[in-house]
Design an enzyme around this catalytic site. Structure first.
Site, PDB file in Angstrom:
ATOM      1  N   HIS A 167      32.383 -39.045 -37.297  1.00  0.00           N
ATOM      2  CA  HIS A 167      31.234 -38.217 -36.932  1.00  0.00           C
ATOM      3  C   HIS A 167      29.967 -39.075 -36.884  1.00  0.00           C
ATOM      4  CE1 HIS A 167      33.561 -34.649 -38.749  1.00  0.00           C
ATOM      5  NE2 HIS A 167      33.413 -34.389 -37.473  1.00  0.00           N
ATOM      6  N   CYS A 264      28.760 -33.383 -45.469  1.00  0.00           N
ATOM      7  CA  CYS A 264      29.760 -32.504 -44.852  1.00  0.00           C
ATOM      8  C   CYS A 264      30.149 -31.324 -45.717  1.00  0.00           C
ATOM      9  CB  CYS A 264      30.990 -33.312 -44.474  1.00  0.00           C
ATOM     10  SG  CYS A 264      31.857 -33.979 -45.857  1.00  0.00           S
TER      11      CYS A 264
HETATM   12  C1  CIR Z   1      38.373 -33.978 -40.871  1.00  0.00           C
HETATM   13  O1  CIR Z   1      38.989 -34.958 -40.412  1.00  0.00           O
HETATM   14  O2  CIR Z   1      37.952 -33.095 -40.152  1.00  0.00           O
HETATM   15  C2  CIR Z   1      38.142 -33.918 -42.350  1.00  0.00           C
HETATM   16  N1  CIR Z   1      39.243 -34.502 -43.052  1.00  0.00           N
HETATM   17  C3  CIR Z   1      36.857 -34.607 -42.739  1.00  0.00           C
HETATM   18  C4  CIR Z   1      35.651 -33.935 -42.183  1.00  0.00           C
HETATM   19  C5  CIR Z   1      34.381 -34.530 -42.687  1.00  0.00           C
HETATM   20  N2  CIR Z   1      33.283 -33.853 -42.122  1.00  0.00           N
HETATM   21  C6  CIR Z   1      32.059 -34.370 -42.043  1.00  0.00           C
HETATM   22  O3  CIR Z   1      31.825 -35.484 -42.458  1.00  0.00           O
HETATM   23  N3  CIR Z   1      31.141 -33.628 -41.457  1.00  0.00           N
END
Ligand code: CIR
Length: 269
Positions: A167, A264
């Protein structure tokens, strides 16, 4: 502007028992310890409760191992919310609980990213003046266009091409007004260069050696940074010295294994 970082509300979502089954860019060097992950997530919740007046915790949904990464499910700014259509098909559906919670918070101006658009909140960096949005594996140009249309009377939207990384906010984040944190990683530096070109005003870019440490969470006069990256922490502390901002370090090792960052795990508004 002056109140930009002084959020009144936060949404977070419990870390599920199924957390270890979530999406990962790479298999972690050691298995995810779910109980430890829950402790780390609780510490994050406690931190938010110490700095934000109203924190709402949504229950976990075991069908969605990544549901604690609630940031990816909505973009909230200027009293409006854009509910996302997560880029990973496995995560589609997480956004429903966020929509209900935002309605409960009284947000009435809502829209939803429609197919074929995709957008993850982790790709959206809001600076109080504009949105910077990563074009990533999770967020496509159609999704960015829908975000632009929804917020067109409030904030401009700038797309940042991402060479690598999950991201945009895993490559850079906001430390203070017009001060960004990036890392030594070439993809992060490339994103930083684009941001400098896109924003037609002077900005400050602070560089830290650890990629994970490029994601900080600024709330009020506190800055949350990842524990365990002393060289990066030192640079951030030195940058903030005399600013009146306080650094808090949180150990998030188990969430990092699932590509989770500090921003996140919450939606702040
Ligand atoms: C994913 O791959 O979607 C999750 N394991 C991690 C998401 C992390 N999200 C973020 O940093 N906004």
């Amino acid at each position: 502007m002056i109140n930009f970082f002084h959020y009144t509300h936060a949404l977070i979502r419990k870390l599920p028992d199924s957390f270890a089954n979530g999406l990962k860019q790479e298999a972690p060097a050691s298995p995810i310890q779910v109980l430890k992950a829950k402790e780390q997530h609780r510490a994050y919740e406690q931190f938010l409760r110490s700095v934000i007046p109203a924190v709402f915790t949504l229950p976990a949904d075991e069908a969605f191992p990544d549901c604690c990464f609630i940031e990816d499910t909505a973009v909230v700014a200027g009293g409006r919310a854009m509910i996302t259509r997560p880029g990973a098909a496995e995560r589609r559906g997480e956004e429903k609980a966020t929509l209900t919670a935002l309605l409960d918070l009284g947000i009435r101006s809502l829209a939803q990213i429609e197919a074929p658009g995709t957008l993850d909140g982790g790709d959206v960096l809001f600076t109080a003046r504009e949105f910077l949005v990563g074009v990533s594996k999770r967020t496509n140009l159609e999704g960015i266009e829908q975000l632009r249309t929804f917020f067109q009377d409030l904030y401009p939207v700038f797309a940042v091409e991402m060479a690598r990384g999950l991201h945009l906010k895993s490559l850079l984040s906001l430390l203070d007004f017009d001060t960004f944190v990036i890392s030594d990683d070439p993809a992060s530096q490339n994103a930083g260069e684009q941001v400098k070109r896109l924003l037609n005003r002077p900005i400050r870019v602070i560089q830290v050696p650890d990629p994970v440490a490029a994601n900080v969470l600024r709330v009020g006069s506190s800055v949350l940074v990842q524990a365990g990256f002393p060289a990066s922490e030192k640079i951030i502390r030195e940058t903030l010295s005399g600013s009146g901002l306080e650094v808090t370090c949180l150990q998030m090792s188990e969430l990092i294994k699932a590509d989770g960052a500090l921003t996140c795990c919450s939606i702040l508004c």
